[in-house]
Scaffold this motif. Structure first.
Motif, PDB file in Angstrom:
ATOM      1  N   LEU A  20     -34.084  -6.529  66.188  1.00  0.00           N
ATOM      2  CA  LEU A  20     -33.932  -5.519  67.244  1.00  0.00           C
ATOM      3  C   LEU A  20     -32.487  -5.063  67.394  1.00  0.00           C
ATOM      4  O   LEU A  20     -32.235  -3.916  67.768  1.00  0.00           O
ATOM      5  N   ALA A  21     -31.534  -5.960  67.118  1.00  0.00           N
ATOM      6  CA  ALA A  21     -30.119  -5.555  67.187  1.00  0.00           C
ATOM      7  C   ALA A  21     -29.874  -4.459  66.152  1.00  0.00           C
ATOM      8  O   ALA A  21     -29.252  -3.425  66.449  1.00  0.00           O
ATOM      9  N   LYS A  78     -46.125 -10.013  64.842  1.00  0.00           N
ATOM     10  CA  LYS A  78     -45.682 -11.416  64.917  1.00  0.00           C
ATOM     11  C   LYS A  78     -45.961 -12.015  66.290  1.00  0.00           C
ATOM     12  O   LYS A  78     -46.393 -13.152  66.411  1.00  0.00           O
ATOM     13  N   GLU A 123     -30.524 -13.183  69.374  1.00  0.00           N
ATOM     14  CA  GLU A 123     -31.239 -13.597  70.585  1.00  0.00           C
ATOM     15  C   GLU A 123     -32.723 -13.727  70.274  1.00  0.00           C
ATOM     16  O   GLU A 123     -33.358 -12.802  69.783  1.00  0.00           O
ATOM     17  N   ARG A 124     -33.286 -14.891  70.556  1.00  0.00           N
ATOM     18  CA  ARG A 124     -34.725 -15.102  70.410  1.00  0.00           C
ATOM     19  C   ARG A 124     -35.209 -15.763  71.694  1.00  0.00           C
ATOM     20  O   ARG A 124     -34.507 -16.588  72.261  1.00  0.00           O
ATOM     21  N   ASP A 158     -48.325  -3.480  71.931  1.00  0.00           N
ATOM     22  CA  ASP A 158     -49.140  -4.641  71.565  1.00  0.00           C
ATOM     23  C   ASP A 158     -49.659  -5.342  72.815  1.00  0.00           C
ATOM     24  O   ASP A 158     -49.174  -5.092  73.925  1.00  0.00           O
ATOM     25  N   ASN A 170     -42.733 -19.722  70.470  1.00  0.00           N
ATOM     26  CA  ASN A 170     -42.599 -19.022  69.194  1.00  0.00           C
ATOM     27  C   ASN A 170     -42.104 -19.894  68.068  1.00  0.00           C
ATOM     28  O   ASN A 170     -41.650 -19.380  67.056  1.00  0.00           O
TER      29      ASN A 170
HETATM   30  P1  ADP Z   1     -36.835 -11.852  65.470  1.00  0.00           P
HETATM   31  O1  ADP Z   1     -38.189 -11.281  65.606  1.00  0.00           O
HETATM   32  O2  ADP Z   1     -36.388 -11.962  64.040  1.00  0.00           O
HETATM   33  O3  ADP Z   1     -36.658 -13.139  66.215  1.00  0.00           O
HETATM   34  P2  ADP Z   1     -35.858  -9.511  66.857  1.00  0.00           P
HETATM   35  O4  ADP Z   1     -34.460  -9.073  67.094  1.00  0.00           O
HETATM   36  O5  ADP Z   1     -36.753  -8.577  66.143  1.00  0.00           O
HETATM   37  O6  ADP Z   1     -35.756 -10.882  66.114  1.00  0.00           O
HETATM   38  O7  ADP Z   1     -36.478  -9.849  68.255  1.00  0.00           O
HETATM   39  C1  ADP Z   1     -35.742 -10.638  69.173  1.00  0.00           C
HETATM   40  C2  ADP Z   1     -36.658 -11.395  70.101  1.00  0.00           C
HETATM   41  O8  ADP Z   1     -37.316 -10.479  70.967  1.00  0.00           O
HETATM   42  C3  ADP Z   1     -37.780 -12.145  69.389  1.00  0.00           C
HETATM   43  O9  ADP Z   1     -37.355 -13.418  68.972  1.00  0.00           O
HETATM   44  C4  ADP Z   1     -38.842 -12.213  70.468  1.00  0.00           C
HETATM   45  O10 ADP Z   1     -38.595 -13.305  71.327  1.00  0.00           O
HETATM   46  C5  ADP Z   1     -38.631 -10.924  71.259  1.00  0.00           C
HETATM   47  N1  ADP Z   1     -39.577  -9.854  70.859  1.00  0.00           N
HETATM   48  C6  ADP Z   1     -39.335  -8.821  70.022  1.00  0.00           C
HETATM   49  N2  ADP Z   1     -40.423  -8.030  69.916  1.00  0.00           N
HETATM   50  C7  ADP Z   1     -41.363  -8.553  70.713  1.00  0.00           C
HETATM   51  C8  ADP Z   1     -42.726  -8.183  71.027  1.00  0.00           C
HETATM   52  N3  ADP Z   1     -43.294  -7.100  70.502  1.00  0.00           N
HETATM   53  N4  ADP Z   1     -43.392  -8.973  71.899  1.00  0.00           N
HETATM   54  C9  ADP Z   1     -42.807 -10.063  72.427  1.00  0.00           C
HETATM   55  N5  ADP Z   1     -41.554 -10.466  72.171  1.00  0.00           N
HETATM   56  C10 ADP Z   1     -40.833  -9.721  71.312  1.00  0.00           C
END
Ligand code: ADP
Length: 761
Positions: free
Chosen positions: A432-433, A369, A415-416, A397, A422
């Motif tokens: 991630l949580a 993503k 948290e985003r 990545d 994005n």
């Molecule tokens: P989501 O992807 O549904 O927003 P996540 O908890 O998976 O929620 O991720 C939280 C935030 O962490 C994402 O909104 C993004 O801003 C950041 N993030 C997670 N993985 C990556 C990644 N591989 N590269 C850059 N940012 C990331």
């Protein structure tokens, strides 16, 4: 003599005040408090003896009671010393478990009490002399010497204890002990120079006052209030979890219809554009399903209700599935997807593979993503020690990366980051949580390295047990095979049991893709009757949440029928972790969660039904011979129903657009209205009956079904009323059910009249 009397009177006032303050305050139940309460009581009694003996010595040194009182004063000194010794011992053995501390204290106090009684009797039996030399009273003799020696031994033992347990004891709790040791020495020096001043009682009371500030005595009232607040928060949290799990059930049921019908539509002869749109519907529905599952997962984790379900599995298979899923998610993105697998990983591991897959998929999905160009690399390596295989899984990545200040907040829910960048990327901030909590639940670790603008690397380490088995022994080699052949089984006999007419239609539609026309029934009893009538099936798909007889109860009854060996697969909208195991334990052969996924259904069909790998020509022949559907509304002449006056529904407040969105076409809507009418004939008397006999669980099941059907059919007022009744009956609120029953019936009867008018019945 008078000098010591002043000390005694002041000490007396202090100890009485201390006793009032201490005993009037609510206390926590701890060993420390118990010893302290004894100490105060012993001090008050000792003080009384001290005052009495001093008074008698001044008034009449030859009074016969003086000797007895002085001896009891010595017993007080012994009692005080022993209580302090038990306090010192208790401190050196103290654990965090107060019950354990009490156990230790009870054992100790029994021994100390016997010892104290013995020593006190000896002290009382030994002679004691009181002298008055030039107005100063002295007490000496073997009894006094004996008491002082015992006190000396006690003080010595405290010094040894403090020294031996210095790490544990040298904190503020040792202050009273150190106070007595120090002041005791000063006392002895003063007393040897000024024998008229008796300082022991004052010293003991001073040490007791000092101890007041060192024992743990939090504000009990505050603790009680905190406890009440905590219980309330727990209750609210449980209510939230229940609500979320109910909601997930609610959302999954219509999703079942959307995905099912959409998958069915794909089988139809549609234009390319329509097919793409249907694919979009399926994609969006799956995203919604992911969100529902995410919310369900996080609420379960927070309520400590998410269980890790360990099983034997093949990691390579999971790896391949993850690679396939990632390829799917890459879509049109120009990314170089690299992957590497460590072939030294043993074939059979023991762990929660569903969760392992979920964790890695979250990381891979994020990497894809949040990377526009470059690469995503997925590597698995392992470290093997004894029977443990540590899986080290990294997902790297070349994407947008994460700012340093955001890394800390990365695993907090919702948290985003970088939302300006994005904005077009879908997400909830839950992935991630959940990932972190799941890794922690498996006693694993997750590490993030990231450079803003350059890329990120997530690495997890999870220990899995090695099972010394081969894939063949595990029966997994079969499952490794990809489904490349077409699976159809037109001769398969399948019975679908579900109390919800719409769910049955979805199942029929999905099974049609495999050229299977199932038989359908709407209750456990009808299913049992079919088997009792001697009907034979290759497979039964049995819904669990049904009124009167649940799927689990139905299965129990089926198993009691002689010769019943048909495989039975549970169908449920309850997609909570551990459900599959629950159903397997209950005797089901497998489990399918709603919305039914076509691939999962195919896996189940392949598992339980003789595959009919038919060559193309044979396949065509078979298709021509497919028997006509005997579905639940077959008695209704569909053609007749097509052109009814929709305005009747619209004028009655039916949201026909909503119904069309869910059910697709008027033909299906008409069929479903007819089914609703028929269903109501038995459902309504049953609802009344369950209300009258106050059977709230069954009442809830029926109003739940009524609510689901009403929603599908756009009867929103009825759906809302039924929902309120469902919630009330689920929380056993009989009063609400009784008070609002007429309102519900009034609306359902109104709707039935409207439907009859619409269908021309
Ligand atoms: P989501 O992807 O549904 O927003 P996540 O908890 O998976 O929620 O991720 C939280 C935030 O962490 C994402 O909104 C993004 O801003 C950041 N993030 C997670 N993985 C990556 C990644 N591989 N590269 C850059 N940012 C990331």
């Amino acid at each position: 003599m008078f000098d010591s009397l002043y000390f005694q009177i002041i000490s007396c006032i202090y100890i009485v005040l201390l006793a009032i303050v201490y005993f009037s305050k609510a206390r926590i139940n701890s060993v420390e408090n118990k010893i302290y309460a004894y100490l105060i009581i012993v001090n008050i009694i000792g003080m009384a003896f001290d005052l009495a003996s001093t008074y008698l010595a001044i008034v009449d040194i030859s009074n016969p009671y003086l000797n007895i009182i002085s001896k009891f004063y010595l017993v007080y000194i012994i009692a005080f010393m022993m209580l302090f010794s038990s306090y010192a011992l208790m401190l050196s053995h103290k654990t965090d478990d107060e019950a354990e501390n009490f156990k230790y204290f009870r054992r100790l106090s029994r021994k100390f009490f016997m010892f104290f009684v013995g020593i006190s009797l000896i002290s009382l039996a030994l002679p004691l002399y009181n002298h008055n030399i030039n107005g100063t009273v002295y007490t000496d003799g073997p009894s006094a010497t004996f008491a002082y020696v015992i006190s000396g031994i006690c003080i010595f033992s405290w010094i040894v204890l403090i020294f031996k347990n210095r790490k544990k004891l040298l904190n503020k709790k040792a202050i009273p002990l150190l106070t007595i040791i120090l002041l005791g020495i000063i006392c002895i020096i003063i007393q040897s120079n000024m024998p008229g001043i008796l300082l022991f009682t004052s010293l003991f009371i001073f040490a007791t006052i000092v101890m007041y500030f060192t024992i743990e005595n939090p504000d009990v009232k505050m603790i009680e209030q905190l406890e009440i607040a905590k219980n309330e928060a727990d209750r609210a949290n449980n209510a939230k979890t229940d609500f979320l799990s109910n909601m997930s059930h609610e959302i999954r049921t219509p999703l079942n219809a959307i995905i099912g019908f959409s998958q069915g539509l794909l089988e139809e002869d549609l234009s390319e554009e329509s097919k793409n749109e249907v694919q979009d519907i399926i994609g969006a529905s799956n995203s919604l399903l992911e969100i529902v599952n995410g919310i369900l997962d996080i609420s379960k984790i927070e309520a400590n209700k998410l269980e890790i379900v360990n099983k034997e599995y093949n990691f390579e298979k999971i790896f391949k599935e993850l690679v396939n899923l990632s390829h799917g998610r890459l879509g049109e993105k120009p990314l170089d997807f690299r992957y590497q697998y460590d072939h030294s990983i043993p074939p059979v591991l023991y762990g929660d593979y569903v969760r392992v897959k979920q964790i890695v998929l979250n990381l891979l999905t994020n990497a894809i993503k949040y990377t526009r160009e470059g690469y995503v690399s997925f590597n698995v390596s392992s470290v093997i020690k004894d029977d443990i295989c540590r899986l080290i899984i990294s997902v790297e990545d070349s994407g947008i990366g994460i700012k340093e200040e955001n890394i800390e907040k990365l695993f907090s829910k919702f948290e985003r980051f970088d939302l300006e960048k994005n904005i077009t990327i879908e997400g909830t901030g839950l992935g991630l949580a959940i990932t972190k909590k799941l890794v922690e639940l498996m006693n694993g670790k997750i590490v993030v390295q990231s450079k803003y603008g350059e890329g990120s690397k997530f690495t997890i380490a999870i220990d899995q047990r090695i099972i010394p088995k081969t894939l063949e022994e595990l029966g997994l080699s079969e499952n490794n095979k990809e489904f490349t052949d077409i699976f159809v089984a037109p001769n398969a006999k399948i019975l679908v049991v579900d109390d919800n007419a719409i769910n049955i239609k979805v199942a029929q539609r999905l099974l049609k893709s495999f050229e299977i026309i199932p038989e359908t029934v709407m209750s456990g009893q009808e299913c049992i009757n079919k088997i009792l009538d001697g009907k034979k099936y290759d497979l039964i798909l049995l819904d669990d949440m049904m009124p009167k007889m649940t799927g689990t109860e139905t299965l129990k009854n089926l198993k009691m029928i002689m010769g019943f060996e048909t495989p039975v697969v549970a169908l449920t909208a309850n997609a909570i972790s551990g459900m599959k195991e629950k159903y397997l334990e209950a005797g089901f052969n497998d489990y399918l969660s709603k919305p039914i996924d076509k691939n999962e259904l195919e896996t189940i069909l392949r598992k339980f039904i003789e595959a009919e790998d038919i060559m193309e020509q044979e396949l065509k022949d078979a298709c021509n011979n497919i028997p006509q559907s005997d579905n639940i509304v077959s008695e209704v002449n569909v053609e007749e129903l097509k052109d009814h006056d929709i305005s009747i529904l619209v004028n009655a407040g039916v949201d026909i657009d909503h119904s069309l969105e869910l059910l697709g076409d008027m033909e299906t809507i008409n069929e479903t209205f007819a089914a609703f009418l028929e269903e109501s004939e038995t459902r309504l008397p049953n609802i009344k009956n369950y209300k009258d006999v106050v059977d709230m669980p069954n009442y809830a099941i029926l109003v739940h079904a009524m609510k689901s059907d009403s929603k599908y059919l756009g009867m929103m007022t009825l759906a809302d009323l039924a929902y309120n009744h469902e919630m009330a009956s689920k929380s056993n609120d009989v009063e609400y059910v009784n008070d609002h029953y007429d309102e519900l019936m009034c609306e359902v009867n109104r709707m039935l009249e409207v439907i009859k008018q619409y269908l021309g019945r």
